[in-house]
Design an enzyme around this catalytic site. Structure first.
Site, PDB file in Angstrom:
ATOM      1  N   ASP A   7      47.664  43.334  38.169  1.00  0.00           N
ATOM      2  CA  ASP A   7      47.282  42.013  38.683  1.00  0.00           C
ATOM      3  C   ASP A   7      46.493  41.244  37.642  1.00  0.00           C
ATOM      4  O   ASP A   7      45.436  41.695  37.189  1.00  0.00           O
ATOM      5  CB  ASP A   7      46.437  42.175  39.952  1.00  0.00           C
ATOM      6  CG  ASP A   7      45.984  40.840  40.524  1.00  0.00           C
ATOM      7  OD1 ASP A   7      46.645  40.344  41.452  1.00  0.00           O
ATOM      8  OD2 ASP A   7      44.964  40.292  40.047  1.00  0.00           O
ATOM      9  N   TYR A  65      42.317  34.201  33.939  1.00  0.00           N
ATOM     10  CA  TYR A  65      41.671  35.345  33.303  1.00  0.00           C
ATOM     11  C   TYR A  65      41.787  35.298  31.784  1.00  0.00           C
ATOM     12  O   TYR A  65      41.043  35.987  31.077  1.00  0.00           O
ATOM     13  CB  TYR A  65      42.268  36.666  33.800  1.00  0.00           C
ATOM     14  CG  TYR A  65      42.171  36.911  35.285  1.00  0.00           C
ATOM     15  CD1 TYR A  65      41.386  36.100  36.110  1.00  0.00           C
ATOM     16  CD2 TYR A  65      42.862  37.967  35.875  1.00  0.00           C
ATOM     17  CE1 TYR A  65      41.319  36.325  37.476  1.00  0.00           C
ATOM     18  CE2 TYR A  65      42.786  38.203  37.235  1.00  0.00           C
ATOM     19  CZ  TYR A  65      42.030  37.374  38.027  1.00  0.00           C
ATOM     20  OH  TYR A  65      41.975  37.616  39.383  1.00  0.00           O
ATOM     21  N   LYS A  80      48.636  34.379  38.840  1.00  0.00           N
ATOM     22  CA  LYS A  80      48.206  33.306  39.736  1.00  0.00           C
ATOM     23  C   LYS A  80      48.111  31.979  38.997  1.00  0.00           C
ATOM     24  O   LYS A  80      47.680  31.948  37.844  1.00  0.00           O
ATOM     25  CB  LYS A  80      46.834  33.643  40.343  1.00  0.00           C
ATOM     26  CG  LYS A  80      46.727  35.060  40.871  1.00  0.00           C
ATOM     27  CD  LYS A  80      45.304  35.410  41.263  1.00  0.00           C
ATOM     28  CE  LYS A  80      45.161  36.897  41.510  1.00  0.00           C
ATOM     29  NZ  LYS A  80      45.125  37.679  40.247  1.00  0.00           N
ATOM     30  N   HIS A 122      45.955  30.426  43.070  1.00  0.00           N
ATOM     31  CA  HIS A 122      44.684  31.123  42.891  1.00  0.00           C
ATOM     32  C   HIS A 122      43.582  30.628  43.825  1.00  0.00           C
ATOM     33  O   HIS A 122      42.798  31.423  44.366  1.00  0.00           O
ATOM     34  CB  HIS A 122      44.229  30.991  41.435  1.00  0.00           C
ATOM     35  CG  HIS A 122      43.318  32.084  40.991  1.00  0.00           C
ATOM     36  ND1 HIS A 122      43.235  32.503  39.681  1.00  0.00           N
ATOM     37  CD2 HIS A 122      42.452  32.879  41.669  1.00  0.00           C
ATOM     38  CE1 HIS A 122      42.357  33.491  39.581  1.00  0.00           C
ATOM     39  NE2 HIS A 122      41.865  33.724  40.772  1.00  0.00           N
TER      40      HIS A 122
END
Length: 279
Positions: free
Chosen positions: A43, A48, A73, A106
């Site tokens: 994931d 990120y 996401k 997200h």
């Protein structure tokens, strides 16, 4: 590994490896080690900043792409049909793959309806195998479910022993959406790893607090993506399929639920203001 079958028939591992807050320069190494341990669900997210590291690990590990279940996401700054469409292509490129197994919105901010239309288009083009949302509380989740053509198969929300999402889970179950946990250890908040209930049950089963906490969520039909940068802890988190909590254990851990977030609330204007500052 155990699997859950999503509403569109896609099989998803019940346990995966999360890379939130994993440093960019360490992501490839961490994902490679997670793969060595046995994880096949990874994931990540655009926000990120480490999709490339995940992609490098997947390519270099030598295993066929179909063995993996990859989640990413779409971030707030990519909200809206046009931006989301471009960002999906960018994620595919960074992940070095022709398809994403699970694509989520997200956060429920910006033009997320436009975002979802771009995601539905990618789904129809077989660039995505399943769609979902993240951090959608029951009101936003129900709204999205009602007005979307392809119903969200997953909703990833803060879920741990202190925030068990009881009400949200009921609505997700009613509409055929799988709950997925972020923050299964609550980032150690509430002195998580020294909780007396979890420690007592851990001693009973000869398991760690982390394993007991993950096993509780697993038995509560929650999909998990615990994160660690240490291989020994990855192994510990992975080793939760060979014991079971009894009804008494489940009831005791269930009593730890406060029904409140340990991080933030989208109903709090200050939280929304904070999200707007990081876009």
């Amino acid at each position: 590994m155990e699997y859950v079958t999503l509403s569109n028939g896609v099989k998803m591992p019940k346990l995966g490896y999360g890379v939130y807050q994993t440093p960019t320069e360490e992501t490839e190494r961490c994902v490679r080690e997670a793969i060595d341990v046995g994880y096949r669900s990874i994931d990540t997210a655009q926000a990120y900043g480490n999709e490339e590291g995940v992609g490098n690990a997947l390519v270099k590990c030598g295993l066929p792409r179909e063995e993996f279940f990859i989640t990413t996401k779409v971030w707030i700054s990519n909200a809206g049909y046009e931006k989301a469409k471009v960002s999906i292509e960018e994620s595919l490129k960074k992940l070095q793959t022709d398809y994403i197994d699970l694509l989520l919105i997200h956060q429920p901010f910006g033009d997320y309806y436009g975002t979802y239309r771009a995601m539905e288009e990618a789904y129809k083009e077989e660039k995505v195998r399943a769609l979902g949302v993240s951090n959608f509380y029951p009101d936003r989740f129900l709204d999205m479910h009602h007005f979307s053509e392809i119903k969200p198969a997953v909703n990833q929300v803060e879920t741990h022993v202190f925030c068990q999402q009881t009400a949200a889970k009921e609505y997700m179950k009613k509409y055929g959406t799988q709950i997925m946990s972020w923050g299964p250890f609550a980032e150690g908040k509430n002195d998580y790893f020294n909780n007396p209930v979890l420690k007592k049950i851990g001693e009973k089963h000869k398991k760690s607090v982390a394993q007991v906490a993950l096993r509780f969520l697993l038995q509560s039909d929650v999909v998990l993506i615990p994160k660690s940068t240490h291989k020994n802890r990855m192994e510990e988190n992975f080793n939760i399929f060979h014991f079971a909590l009894d009804a008494g254990d489940m009831k005791e851990i269930g009593s730890l639920d406060t029904g409140e977030s340990l991080f933030f609330s989208h109903y709090d204007p200050k939280t929304v203001e904070w999200f707007m500052t990081i876009v």
